[in-house]
Design a protein around this motif. Structure first.
Motif, PDB file in Angstrom:
ATOM      1  N   ASP A 113      -7.275  69.427 -50.175  1.00 48.56           N
ATOM      2  CA  ASP A 113      -8.575  70.059 -50.414  1.00 48.56           C
ATOM      3  C   ASP A 113      -8.916  71.153 -49.399  1.00 48.56           C
ATOM      4  O   ASP A 113      -9.920  71.071 -48.687  1.00 48.56           O
ATOM      5  CB  ASP A 113      -9.679  68.997 -50.426  1.00 48.56           C
ATOM      6  CG  ASP A 113     -10.972  69.515 -51.049  1.00 48.56           C
ATOM      7  OD1 ASP A 113     -10.985  70.656 -51.552  1.00 48.56           O
ATOM      8  OD2 ASP A 113     -11.978  68.769 -51.037  1.00 48.56           O
ATOM      9  N   CYS A 167     -12.063  67.108 -61.782  1.00 50.82           N
ATOM     10  CA  CYS A 167     -10.873  67.953 -61.847  1.00 50.82           C
ATOM     11  C   CYS A 167     -10.115  67.711 -63.146  1.00 50.82           C
ATOM     12  O   CYS A 167     -10.141  66.617 -63.712  1.00 50.82           O
ATOM     13  CB  CYS A 167      -9.960  67.685 -60.658  1.00 50.82           C
ATOM     14  SG  CYS A 167     -10.643  68.314 -59.118  1.00 50.82           S
ATOM     15  N   VAL A 180      -9.157  60.732 -56.765  1.00 48.96           N
ATOM     16  CA  VAL A 180      -8.405  61.489 -55.753  1.00 48.96           C
ATOM     17  C   VAL A 180      -9.129  61.403 -54.418  1.00 48.96           C
ATOM     18  O   VAL A 180     -10.293  61.817 -54.305  1.00 48.96           O
ATOM     19  CB  VAL A 180      -8.222  62.965 -56.161  1.00 48.96           C
ATOM     20  CG1 VAL A 180      -7.410  63.703 -55.109  1.00 48.96           C
ATOM     21  CG2 VAL A 180      -7.540  63.082 -57.525  1.00 48.96           C
ATOM     22  N   ASP A 181      -8.449  60.867 -53.428  1.00 50.59           N
ATOM     23  CA  ASP A 181      -8.955  60.894 -52.056  1.00 50.59           C
ATOM     24  C   ASP A 181      -8.642  62.269 -51.473  1.00 50.59           C
ATOM     25  O   ASP A 181      -7.692  62.932 -51.899  1.00 50.59           O
ATOM     26  CB  ASP A 181      -8.268  59.802 -51.233  1.00 50.59           C
ATOM     27  CG  ASP A 181      -8.977  59.509 -49.933  1.00 50.59           C
ATOM     28  OD1 ASP A 181     -10.220  59.554 -49.910  1.00 50.59           O
ATOM     29  OD2 ASP A 181      -8.294  59.222 -48.933  1.00 50.59           O
ATOM     30  N   THR A 182      -9.434  62.724 -50.500  1.00 52.57           N
ATOM     31  CA  THR A 182      -9.200  64.062 -49.941  1.00 52.57           C
ATOM     32  C   THR A 182      -9.238  64.020 -48.412  1.00 52.57           C
ATOM     33  O   THR A 182      -9.718  63.062 -47.800  1.00 52.57           O
ATOM     34  CB  THR A 182     -10.251  65.088 -50.421  1.00 52.57           C
ATOM     35  OG1 THR A 182     -11.497  64.847 -49.758  1.00 52.57           O
ATOM     36  CG2 THR A 182     -10.438  65.015 -51.932  1.00 52.57           C
ATOM     37  N   ALA A 199      -9.964  63.781 -63.292  1.00 49.80           N
ATOM     38  CA  ALA A 199      -9.906  63.113 -61.993  1.00 49.80           C
ATOM     39  C   ALA A 199     -11.201  63.378 -61.244  1.00 49.80           C
ATOM     40  O   ALA A 199     -11.745  64.486 -61.300  1.00 49.80           O
ATOM     41  CB  ALA A 199      -8.711  63.605 -61.179  1.00 49.80           C
ATOM     42  N   HIS A 242      -4.804  67.771 -54.811  1.00 57.63           N
ATOM     43  CA  HIS A 242      -6.046  68.559 -54.820  1.00 57.63           C
ATOM     44  C   HIS A 242      -5.857  69.778 -53.922  1.00 57.63           C
ATOM     45  O   HIS A 242      -6.315  69.823 -52.771  1.00 57.63           O
ATOM     46  CB  HIS A 242      -7.233  67.730 -54.332  1.00 57.63           C
ATOM     47  CG  HIS A 242      -8.557  68.378 -54.598  1.00 57.63           C
ATOM     48  ND1 HIS A 242      -9.347  68.053 -55.665  1.00 57.63           N
ATOM     49  CD2 HIS A 242      -9.220  69.350 -53.936  1.00 57.63           C
ATOM     50  CE1 HIS A 242     -10.449  68.787 -55.647  1.00 57.63           C
ATOM     51  NE2 HIS A 242     -10.397  69.580 -54.606  1.00 57.63           N
ATOM     52  N   GLN A 276     -11.077  72.690 -61.293  1.00 57.30           N
ATOM     53  CA  GLN A 276     -12.170  71.912 -60.714  1.00 57.30           C
ATOM     54  C   GLN A 276     -13.481  72.385 -61.327  1.00 57.30           C
ATOM     55  O   GLN A 276     -13.773  73.588 -61.298  1.00 57.30           O
ATOM     56  CB  GLN A 276     -12.214  72.087 -59.199  1.00 57.30           C
ATOM     57  CG  GLN A 276     -13.404  71.395 -58.522  1.00 57.30           C
ATOM     58  CD  GLN A 276     -13.386  71.595 -57.035  1.00 57.30           C
ATOM     59  OE1 GLN A 276     -12.612  70.988 -56.326  1.00 57.30           O
ATOM     60  NE2 GLN A 276     -14.246  72.487 -56.541  1.00 57.30           N
ATOM     61  N   ASP A 282     -12.706  63.625 -57.545  1.00 59.18           N
ATOM     62  CA  ASP A 282     -12.244  63.739 -56.167  1.00 59.18           C
ATOM     63  C   ASP A 282     -13.362  63.416 -55.191  1.00 59.18           C
ATOM     64  O   ASP A 282     -14.507  63.823 -55.372  1.00 59.18           O
ATOM     65  CB  ASP A 282     -11.650  65.128 -55.900  1.00 59.18           C
ATOM     66  CG  ASP A 282     -12.662  66.241 -56.071  1.00 59.18           C
ATOM     67  OD1 ASP A 282     -13.056  66.495 -57.217  1.00 59.18           O
ATOM     68  OD2 ASP A 282     -13.075  66.838 -55.052  1.00 59.18           O
ATOM     69  N   TRP A 283     -13.003  62.680 -54.149  1.00 57.98           N
ATOM     70  CA  TRP A 283     -13.965  62.278 -53.131  1.00 57.98           C
ATOM     71  C   TRP A 283     -14.401  63.499 -52.331  1.00 57.98           C
ATOM     72  O   TRP A 283     -13.598  64.354 -51.958  1.00 57.98           O
ATOM     73  CB  TRP A 283     -13.329  61.265 -52.183  1.00 57.98           C
ATOM     74  CG  TRP A 283     -14.305  60.606 -51.257  1.00 57.98           C
ATOM     75  CD1 TRP A 283     -14.953  59.424 -51.457  1.00 57.98           C
ATOM     76  CD2 TRP A 283     -14.760  61.102 -49.989  1.00 57.98           C
ATOM     77  NE1 TRP A 283     -15.778  59.154 -50.387  1.00 57.98           N
ATOM     78  CE2 TRP A 283     -15.677  60.160 -49.480  1.00 57.98           C
ATOM     79  CE3 TRP A 283     -14.471  62.249 -49.247  1.00 57.98           C
ATOM     80  CZ2 TRP A 283     -16.308  60.342 -48.240  1.00 57.98           C
ATOM     81  CZ3 TRP A 283     -15.102  62.433 -48.031  1.00 57.98           C
ATOM     82  CH2 TRP A 283     -16.005  61.485 -47.539  1.00 57.98           C
ATOM     83  N   ALA A 310      -6.603  72.739 -58.074  1.00 60.28           N
ATOM     84  CA  ALA A 310      -7.958  72.382 -58.504  1.00 60.28           C
ATOM     85  C   ALA A 310      -8.769  73.676 -58.423  1.00 60.28           C
ATOM     86  O   ALA A 310      -9.632  73.842 -57.565  1.00 60.28           O
ATOM     87  CB  ALA A 310      -8.545  71.301 -57.603  1.00 60.28           C
TER      88      ALA A 310
END
Length: 267
Positions: free
Chosen positions: A197, A107, A167-169, A136, A11, A97, A138-139, A45
């Protein structure tokens, strides 16, 4: 062929006001190369007002020619850049994104096809799939809670693992527990990735590659073609994926978010 290790920031943002050489070097410095075959990868993204990948692919971005060179072009949506002083390579992959009408971020990994903001999330996921991307979620702070959290869970239930990743960020502060949805997703064979991110203000380019994931792929038949094998591996699921790098302290994340809010208020 021997498997290759891949370090993936899933990301990444490159905003028009970012110092691009500084961002690229930050990504190279943050992502290790344990073996000579290791690959470093940024998956973009890009918001609707950003077009870094297209500008790069069309040679509209002029990086210092004595320090950078495009080493490969994957027509499926990837550009490999080489830092000439030390011969380190960095793959940059297309991605978008999109903000849904419910105000969650969806995303499109591996696709630069523009998709309009403001549509229902389900329609955005379907549009990404139709464009050949991998959707995806994303958090982001607050966006997986309450009604929006229920929507995220519904999307995960509706779309199979091959059609929706998580997706963790870096915006999830240290000490903030990982969502329970991550564990359930992994049990399903759904991939859970990680990304830095960077936020849209100057200085955030230093975060590129700082929070990422590491995984292994079969050896590439063509070293200039990365997108298709990576996408196929992620869609197949049940990959061993490790998070790497760092997330910020609660105070550091709060400062980033506060600065982002201040920048948004500027005329």
């Amino acid at each position: 062929m021997k498997p290759i290790r891949l370090h993936l920031d899933a990301h990444a943002h490159v905003y028009p006001f970012h110092d691009v050489p500084r961002l690229l070097l930050a990504a190279l410095d943050h992502m290790p190369r344990v073996a000579p075959t290791d690959l470093r990868v940024l998956c973009l993204a890009e918001r609707a007002d950003c077009s870094f990948f297209q500008a790069l692919a069309q040679d509209e971005i002029r990086l210092p020619g004595d320090r950078w060179r495009i080493a490969a072009w994957d027509p499926a949506g990837g550009v490999k850049i080489r830092h000439l002083p030390d011969h380190r390579d960095l793959w940059i992959l297309a991605g978008r994104q999109i903000v849904s009408s419910e105000r969650i971020e969806v995303c499109s990994l591996f696709s630069d096809e523009p998709i309009e903001d403001g549509q229902p999330a389900r329609e955005i996921v379907r549009a990404i799939l139709a464009a050949g991307g991998l959707p995806a979620l994303d958090w982001a702070p607050g966006k997986w809670l309450f009604g929006r959290g229920r929507l995220v869970r519904e999307l995960v239930a509706e779309f199979p693992p091959a059609q929706l990743a998580l997706v963790d960020t870096s915006l999830r502060p240290l000490g903030w527990p990982a969502p329970r949805l991550y564990r359930a997703a992994r049990r399903q064979g759904r991939v859970v990735l990680a990304g830095s991110d960077p936020l849209p203000f100057a200085g955030e380019e230093d975060l590129a590659g700082s929070y990422r994931c590491t995984l292994s792929l079969p050896g590439l038949e063509d070293p200039a073609r990365l997108v298709a094998p990576l996408k196929a591996a992620l869609a197949a699921g049940h990959l061993a994926i490790d998070f790497a790098g760092r997330r910020g302290s609660p105070l550091a994340v709060l400062r980033r978010l506060r600065r982002n809010a201040q920048e948004k208020r500027k005329p």
